[in-house]
Write a protein that holds these residues in place. Structure first.
Motif, short mmCIF file in Angstrom:
data_model
loop_
_atom_site.label_atom_id
_atom_site.label_comp_id
_atom_site.label_asym_id
_atom_site.label_seq_id
_atom_site.Cartn_x
_atom_site.Cartn_y
_atom_site.Cartn_z
N ALA A 153 0.82 -1.22 0.00
CA ALA A 153 0.00 0.00 0.00
C ALA A 153 0.85 1.27 0.00
O ALA A 153 0.38 2.33 -0.39
CB ALA A 153 -0.92 -0.01 1.21
N THR A 154 2.13 1.16 0.42
CA THR A 154 2.97 2.36 0.44
C THR A 154 3.57 2.67 -0.93
O THR A 154 4.08 3.77 -1.14
CB THR A 154 4.14 2.22 1.46
N GLY A 156 2.14 2.99 -4.04
CA GLY A 156 1.42 4.03 -4.76
C GLY A 156 1.33 5.33 -3.97
O GLY A 156 1.06 6.38 -4.53
N LEU A 157 1.56 5.24 -2.67
CA LEU A 157 1.43 6.41 -1.79
C LEU A 157 2.74 7.19 -1.67
O LEU A 157 2.75 8.41 -1.69
CB LEU A 157 0.96 5.94 -0.41
N VAL A 231 -8.68 -4.02 -3.13
CA VAL A 231 -9.77 -3.20 -2.60
C VAL A 231 -9.61 -3.04 -1.09
O VAL A 231 -9.73 -1.94 -0.55
CB VAL A 231 -11.14 -3.82 -2.96
N ASP A 232 -9.27 -4.12 -0.39
CA ASP A 232 -9.06 -4.04 1.06
C ASP A 232 -7.93 -3.07 1.39
O ASP A 232 -7.94 -2.40 2.41
CB ASP A 232 -8.72 -5.42 1.64
N GLY A 233 -6.93 -3.01 0.50
CA GLY A 233 -5.78 -2.13 0.74
C GLY A 233 -6.07 -0.66 0.47
O GLY A 233 -5.23 0.19 0.75
N GLY A 234 -7.26 -0.38 -0.11
CA GLY A 234 -7.64 1.02 -0.29
C GLY A 234 -7.78 1.46 -1.74
O GLY A 234 -8.10 2.61 -2.00
N LEU A 235 -7.49 0.54 -2.68
CA LEU A 235 -7.63 0.91 -4.09
C LEU A 235 -9.10 0.82 -4.47
O LEU A 235 -9.73 -0.22 -4.28
CB LEU A 235 -6.79 -0.01 -4.97
N THR A 236 -9.65 1.91 -5.01
CA THR A 236 -11.08 2.00 -5.26
C THR A 236 -11.43 1.60 -6.68
O THR A 236 -12.45 0.95 -6.93
CB THR A 236 -11.57 3.43 -4.96
N GLU A 240 -7.22 4.05 -10.41
CA GLU A 240 -6.37 4.42 -9.28
C GLU A 240 -5.20 3.45 -9.14
O GLU A 240 -4.05 3.85 -8.94
CB GLU A 240 -7.19 4.43 -7.98
N GLY A 244 -1.26 4.56 -9.77
CA GLY A 244 -0.26 4.41 -8.71
C GLY A 244 1.00 3.77 -9.22
O GLY A 244 2.11 4.08 -8.78
N LEU A 339 5.34 9.19 5.30
CA LEU A 339 4.16 8.68 6.00
C LEU A 339 3.91 9.41 7.32
O LEU A 339 2.76 9.66 7.68
CB LEU A 339 4.29 7.17 6.26
N ILE B 7 -1.13 13.53 -2.97
CA ILE B 7 0.00 13.13 -3.82
C ILE B 7 0.27 14.16 -4.92
O ILE B 7 1.41 14.42 -5.28
CB ILE B 7 -0.24 11.71 -4.38
N THR B 17 -2.13 7.88 6.41
CA THR B 17 -0.93 7.06 6.62
C THR B 17 -1.00 6.24 7.90
O THR B 17 -0.03 5.61 8.30
CB THR B 17 0.33 7.95 6.64
N GLY B 48 -3.93 3.70 4.32
CA GLY B 48 -3.82 3.52 2.87
C GLY B 48 -5.10 3.85 2.12
O GLY B 48 -5.12 3.79 0.90
N HIS B 49 -6.18 4.15 2.85
CA HIS B 49 -7.44 4.52 2.19
C HIS B 49 -7.55 6.03 2.09
O HIS B 49 -6.74 6.77 2.65
CB HIS B 49 -8.62 3.92 2.97
N LYS B 50 -8.59 6.48 1.38
CA LYS B 50 -8.70 7.90 1.04
C LYS B 50 -9.75 8.63 1.86
O LYS B 50 -10.77 8.05 2.23
CB LYS B 50 -9.03 8.04 -0.45
N TYR B 65 -3.51 11.46 -7.93
CA TYR B 65 -2.40 11.45 -8.89
C TYR B 65 -2.64 12.51 -9.97
O TYR B 65 -2.17 12.37 -11.10
CB TYR B 65 -2.23 10.08 -9.56
N ILE B 69 -9.84 9.37 -11.00
CA ILE B 69 -9.81 7.92 -10.69
C ILE B 69 -11.23 7.35 -10.64
O ILE B 69 -11.42 6.15 -10.50
CB ILE B 69 -9.07 7.62 -9.37
N HIS B 83 -14.34 5.43 -0.96
CA HIS B 83 -13.97 4.09 -1.44
C HIS B 83 -15.08 3.52 -2.32
O HIS B 83 -15.93 4.26 -2.81
CB HIS B 83 -13.63 3.19 -0.25
N VAL B 84 -15.09 2.21 -2.48
CA VAL B 84 -16.00 1.56 -3.43
C VAL B 84 -17.49 1.78 -3.09
O VAL B 84 -18.34 1.62 -3.95
CB VAL B 84 -15.72 0.04 -3.55
#
Lengths: 391, 100
Positions: A153-154, A156-157, A231-236, A240, A244, A339, B7, B17, B48-50, B65, B69, B83-84
Motif C-alpha cells: 500500500a505504500t 502508490g502512496l 480493494v481491502d488495501g484502499g484501491l477503489t 487508481e 499508482g 508517512l 500526492i 498514513t 492507505g485509504h482515502k 495522482y 480515478i 472508497h467503493v
C-alpha cells in the motif's frame, strides 16, 4: 546544470559502468561462460532460456544488452549448432565500436580450451578497460528505467510518486526515462494517451494496452478487475491502481511507445519520457529496458525486493519504513519518511534524483555491492501472438 | 497528529498514513509538505485509504495522482472515507467489487 561522471563509448553513448559481458546465445554454453566470467574482474556472464531456435525477440534483447553503454566489451560464447548464432549477435553489437570477440565451443575443441581462451581474451579486455577514465556529461546522456516489484500500500502512496518526482527532475534537465509493464496500465489508456507527445503516440498507447488486454482475455482473465486484496488495501478503481504504478514515470509528456517485440527493440530517439511495451514481471522488464539503453534503474518495492541487474545498477526505493529498517541491506532509499510527515514527497524525490546521479557517477547500489547479477530475457508466445493476429 | 498525503496538488482526496478513528483530526500534507488542512474524519478510515478533501455531489470527479480515478456515486462530505461504497470507476463498474 547537473552532470554525471561516465565513460564515453566509441559510438558516443555514455556508460556508467565498465562491465565485460560474456554473452551466450542460449543456455547450452552458459556453464563455461559463467566460469570464464568468474575468473576475470569486472566480467559478468548472462544467458537466456528460450532454446537455441531463432526468436527475434530474444535476439533483440541479447543484442540490446550487448549494445548497452554500461558494457565496455563483449565475449560471445556459443556452442556451434544454435540457430541464434554468434554472428547474428556480433552483427547487432559490433556497430557500437566496442570490442566483440567470439568463441565457439565445438570449434575450440571443448569446454577447457574455450575457457582458457576466454579467460585470456577477457583478461586483456579487463586491462584495457582499466585505462578508461570517467568524464563529466550532461544528464541529456543519461537514461533511467523505472520499475516496481513486491508492491504494497505504500508503493502508490510514497515510493512511486517520489520516484516520479525524480523522473520529472531528470527530464527537466534533458534526461530520458523509460517505464514499462503494459499490464499495469489497464484502465488508464485515455489518461496516458492525453499525455502523449502527438496523436500517433496516443494511438500507439491505445493499441499497446488493447493488445495486452486481449492477451489476458485469451487466458480467461479480465485485467480490468482488481483483487479483493487491492480493494481491502484502499484501491477503489482500476484507474487508481494503474495510476499508482505509472506515477513512478512522473508526469511529463510521453514521447512515444518503444517497440519491444519480434518487429524490433526500440531505444528512445530523443530525451523525455518513453513507454516500453513490456512484461509486468520485474526482472525481465528491467532487462528489456536496459536492452533499450537504460544505464540506471530506480526500483520501488514496498514488501522488499532484493533484485539487482547484471548490466545496470538498480537503486531500490521503499515507501515502507518497516521494510527499510528490516531490509537495510537491500534498500537504498527510504521514502517512508513521507508517512509520518517528516519529509515531503518533493524532498524524497530530490534525494532519489541525487542518488541516481551519484550512482551514475560510480557509487555502487546495495544490490551491486552484494553482487546481484539478475538478467532474464522474456519472449511472448509466438503461437498466441499469431492466433491473436499480433504478428 | 495523524497525517494524510495529497500526492498531486490537483487531488481532491488524500491518503491516510495510519488508521483513523471517527472524529479524529488529520493533518493533510501537500506534495511540498505544507499542511493544507485539518479535516475531522467523519468515520473510521483504514491505513492507505482515502479521505475527502472537498464536498462531492453525485457525479463529481474524484481526483488522485492529478487524474480522474472515478466519479462520486453519491454525496460525499469533507473528511469522509472515499472508497467503493461511494465511488464508481469510469472504466469498470465498481459495483463488481461489491459483489452486486
Amino acid at each position: 546544470m547537473t552532470e554525471f561522471w561516465g565513460f564515453e563509448r566509441p559510438d558516443g553513448s555514455v556508460g556508467v559502468r565498465n562491465h565485460l559481458l560474456v554473452l551466450t546465445p542460449m543456455d547450452c554454453s552458459y556453464e563455461p561462460a559463467r566460469k570464464i566470467a568468474a575468473q576475470v574482474e569486472g566480467a559478468v556472464a548472462v544467458t537466456q532460456h528460450h532454446g537455441c531456435g531463432y526468436d527475434e525477440m530474444v535476439a533483440n534483447a541479447l543484442i540490446g544488452a550487448g549494445r548497452n553503454p554500461n558494457v565496455a566489451g563483449v565475449l560471445l560464447v556459443g556452442l556451434g549448432c544454435e540457430s541464434l548464432t554468434s554472428e547474428i549477435l556480433t552483427e547487432g553489437i559490433a556497430p557500437t565500436g566496442k570490442p566483440v570477440e567470439t568463441l565457439i565451443i565445438q570449434e575450440e575443441g571443448g569446454t577447457l580450451r574455450t575457457m582458457e581462451r576466454g579467460v585470456r581474451i577477457l583478461q586483456g579486455m579487463a586491462q584495457d578497460v582499466a585505462d578508461l577514465k570517467r568524464e563529466p556529461f550532461p544528464l541529456s546522456r543519461l537514461t533511467l528505467a523505472v520499475e516496481c516489484g513486491g508492491s504494497d500500500a505504500t508503493s502508490g502512496l510514497a515510493a512511486n510518486p517520489a520516484v516520479g518526482v525524480a523522473a520529472d527532475m531528470l527530464i527537466d534537465e534533458g534526461g530520458t526515462v523509460i517505464f514499462g509493464e503494459t499490464q499495469e496500465m489497464t484502465g488508464t489508456q485515455h489518461i496516458l494517451a492525453r499525455r502523449a507527445f502527438d496523436e500517433e503516440t496516443g494511438e500507439a498507447i491505445h493499441a499497446m494496452i488493447g493488445r495486452q488486454e486481449a492477451r489476458m482475455r485469451a487466458m480467461g482473465v479480465d485485467s480490468r478487475f482488481m483483487s479483493k486484496g487491492n480493494v481491502d488495501g484502499g484501491l477503489t478503481t482500476i484507474e487508481e491502481k494503474s495510476l499508482g504504478a505509472i506515477r513512478k514515470g512522473g508526469t511529463r509528456p510521453i514521447q512515444g511507445v518503444l517497440e519491444n517485440s519480434r518487429a524490433g527493440l526500440d531505444s528512445p530517439s530523443r530525451p523525455g519520457l518513453w513507454l516500453q511495451d513490456g512484461t509486468g514481471w520485474d526482472v525481465p522488464s528491467v532487462t528489456h529496458m536496459v536492452a533499450a539503453g537504460a544505464q540506471v534503474v530506480a526500483f520501488t518495492s514496498g514488501r522488499g525486493s532484493t533484485t539487482g541487474h547484471a548490466i545496470a545498477p538498480v537503486l531500490k526505493v521503499t515507501g515502507n519504513p518497516k521494510t527499510y529498517e528490516r531490509m537495510r541491506d537491500n534498500m537504498d532509499v527510504n521514502a517512508g519518511t513521507v508517512l509520518d510527515g517528516s519529509e515531503s514527497l518533493r524532498s524524497v524525490g530530490e534525494r532519489i534524483f541525487w542518488a541516481v546521479v551519484k550512482v551514475a557517477s560510480g557509487r555502487k547500489t546495495k544490490a551491486e555491492a552484494l553482487g546481484y547479477q539478475d538478467f532474464i530475457v522474456y519472449s511472448t508466445s509466438r503461437i498466441a501472438e499469431r492466433l491473436l493476429g499480433f504478428c | 497528529m495523524k497525517k494524510a498525503i495529497q500526492i498531486d496538488e490537483k487531488d481532491n482526496v488524500a491518503t491516510v498514513t495510519s488508521d483513523m478513528e471517527a472524529e479524529e483530526t488529520v493533518e493533510v500534507l501537500s506534495p511540498d509538505g505544507e499542511a493544507i488542512g485539518r479535516p475531522e474524519a467523519l468515520g473510521p478510515v483504514p491505513f492507505g485509504h482515502k479521505l475527502a478533501l472537498v464536498d462531492f455531489e453525485r457525479g463529481d470527479r474524484v481526483i488522485k495522482y492529478g487524474e480522474v480515478i472515478g466519479v462520486a456515486s453519491r454525496r460525499i462530505g469533507v473528511g469522509e472515507w472515499v472508497h467503493v461504497h461511494n465511488v464508481e470507476s469510469a472504466t469498470v463498474p465498481t459495483s463488481a467489487y461489491r459483489g452486486e
